[in-house]
Motif scaffolding. Sequence first.
Motif, PDB file in Angstrom:
ATOM      1  N   ALA A  14       0.670  -0.985   0.335  1.00 29.62           N
ATOM      2  CA  ALA A  14       0.392   0.194   0.063  1.00 29.62           C
ATOM      3  C   ALA A  14       0.937   1.168   0.276  1.00 29.62           C
ATOM      4  O   ALA A  14       2.111   1.472   0.822  1.00 29.62           O
ATOM      5  N   PRO A  15       0.642   1.856  -0.312  1.00 28.51           N
ATOM      6  CA  PRO A  15       1.355   3.122  -0.262  1.00 28.51           C
ATOM      7  C   PRO A  15       1.943   4.236   1.030  1.00 28.51           C
ATOM      8  O   PRO A  15       0.205   3.712   1.691  1.00 28.51           O
ATOM      9  N   SER A  16       2.755   4.686   1.483  1.00 25.42           N
ATOM     10  CA  SER A  16       2.794   4.993   2.359  1.00 25.42           C
ATOM     11  C   SER A  16       1.705   5.995   2.544  1.00 25.42           C
ATOM     12  O   SER A  16       1.996   6.449   2.034  1.00 25.42           O
ATOM     13  N   MET A  17       0.903   5.873   4.209  1.00 23.17           N
ATOM     14  CA  MET A  17       0.555   7.342   4.642  1.00 23.17           C
ATOM     15  C   MET A  17       1.343   7.912   4.997  1.00 23.17           C
ATOM     16  O   MET A  17       2.724   7.502   6.066  1.00 23.17           O
ATOM     17  N   PRO A  18       1.118   9.613   5.421  1.00 20.42           N
ATOM     18  CA  PRO A  18       1.532  10.640   5.720  1.00 20.42           C
ATOM     19  C   PRO A  18       1.353  10.135   7.090  1.00 20.42           C
ATOM     20  O   PRO A  18       0.292   9.797   7.556  1.00 20.42           O
ATOM     21  N   GLN A  19       2.356  11.088   7.932  1.00 19.58           N
ATOM     22  CA  GLN A  19       2.738  10.682   9.561  1.00 19.58           C
ATOM     23  C   GLN A  19       2.131  11.977   9.662  1.00 19.58           C
ATOM     24  O   GLN A  19       2.479  12.712   9.484  1.00 19.58           O
ATOM     25  N   ILE A  20       0.749  11.862  10.997  1.00 20.41           N
ATOM     26  CA  ILE A  20      -0.063  12.811  11.246  1.00 20.41           C
ATOM     27  C   ILE A  20       0.546  13.282  12.357  1.00 20.41           C
ATOM     28  O   ILE A  20       0.624  12.741  13.186  1.00 20.41           O
ATOM     29  N   PRO A  21       1.100  14.508  12.311  1.00 17.58           N
ATOM     30  CA  PRO A  21       1.688  15.099  13.300  1.00 17.58           C
ATOM     31  C   PRO A  21       0.487  15.025  14.497  1.00 17.58           C
ATOM     32  O   PRO A  21      -0.329  15.519  14.629  1.00 17.58           O
ATOM     33  N   ARG A  22       0.913  14.770  16.594  1.00 15.26           N
ATOM     34  CA  ARG A  22       0.090  14.302  17.085  1.00 15.26           C
ATOM     35  C   ARG A  22       0.209  16.536  17.128  1.00 15.26           C
ATOM     36  O   ARG A  22       1.501  16.671  17.595  1.00 15.26           O
ATOM     37  N   MET A  23      -1.152  17.158  17.614  1.00 11.84           N
ATOM     38  CA  MET A  23      -1.101  18.189  18.259  1.00 11.84           C
ATOM     39  C   MET A  23      -1.395  18.170  19.680  1.00 11.84           C
ATOM     40  O   MET A  23      -2.704  17.424  19.977  1.00 11.84           O
ATOM     41  N   LEU A  24      -0.896  19.176  20.709  1.00 12.33           N
ATOM     42  CA  LEU A  24      -0.899  19.219  22.087  1.00 12.33           C
ATOM     43  C   LEU A  24      -1.598  20.664  22.086  1.00 12.33           C
ATOM     44  O   LEU A  24      -0.910  21.567  21.955  1.00 12.33           O
ATOM     45  N   PRO A  25      -2.839  20.752  23.077  1.00 10.58           N
ATOM     46  CA  PRO A  25      -3.331  22.350  23.632  1.00 10.58           C
ATOM     47  C   PRO A  25      -1.933  22.893  24.347  1.00 10.58           C
ATOM     48  O   PRO A  25      -1.972  21.741  25.746  1.00 10.58           O
ATOM     49  N   LEU A  26      -2.069  23.698  25.255  1.00 10.14           N
ATOM     50  CA  LEU A  26      -1.551  24.324  26.319  1.00 10.14           C
ATOM     51  C   LEU A  26      -1.928  23.725  27.177  1.00 10.14           C
ATOM     52  O   LEU A  26      -0.670  23.370  28.332  1.00 10.14           O
ATOM     53  N   LYS A  27      -3.175  23.328  27.629  1.00 10.65           N
ATOM     54  CA  LYS A  27      -3.508  22.740  28.525  1.00 10.65           C
ATOM     55  C   LYS A  27      -2.929  21.689  29.136  1.00 10.65           C
ATOM     56  O   LYS A  27      -2.380  20.689  29.573  1.00 10.65           O
ATOM     57  N   GLN A  28      -2.350  20.903  27.616  1.00 13.11           N
ATOM     58  CA  GLN A  28      -1.407  18.712  27.503  1.00 13.11           C
ATOM     59  C   GLN A  28      -0.085  19.887  27.863  1.00 13.11           C
ATOM     60  O   GLN A  28       0.378  18.760  28.112  1.00 13.11           O
ATOM     61  N   VAL A  29       0.715  20.305  27.700  1.00 15.63           N
ATOM     62  CA  VAL A  29       1.571  20.462  27.613  1.00 15.63           C
ATOM     63  C   VAL A  29       2.114  21.138  29.148  1.00 15.63           C
ATOM     64  O   VAL A  29       2.870  20.358  29.560  1.00 15.63           O
ATOM     65  N   VAL A  30       1.333  21.985  29.736  1.00 13.84           N
ATOM     66  CA  VAL A  30       0.649  22.436  30.489  1.00 13.84           C
ATOM     67  C   VAL A  30       1.274  21.449  31.711  1.00 13.84           C
ATOM     68  O   VAL A  30       1.884  20.474  32.465  1.00 13.84           O
TER      69      VAL A  30
END
Length: 87
Positions: A14-30
């Motif tokens: 299968a064609p390789s699927m691009p890796q989608i970066p996981r994004m963190l909102p400020l609350k999770q970074v805190v």
Amino acid sequence: MEQLNTSTQQNVSAPSMPQIPRMLPLKQVVHYTGLSSTTIYDMLDRRSNRYDPTFPVQVKLSKGRVAWVESEVAQWLESKIATARVH
């Protein structure tokens, strides 16, 4: 239930699927860093005495909405842990 006969199937990759970066909102970074939101924004402000050029910069997703790339936050934390273990 029908079993697949693997000997008759073609080996089509299968064609390789691009890796989608996981994004963190400020609350999770805190949460993950243990830092306050004020400290995080101070670490991003070049004029602040808390400025840290190694801290990941947020990504503007839309008007009024920013998030951090999870892998960048994880790498920053790992570097802090590694530094603490050396000293």
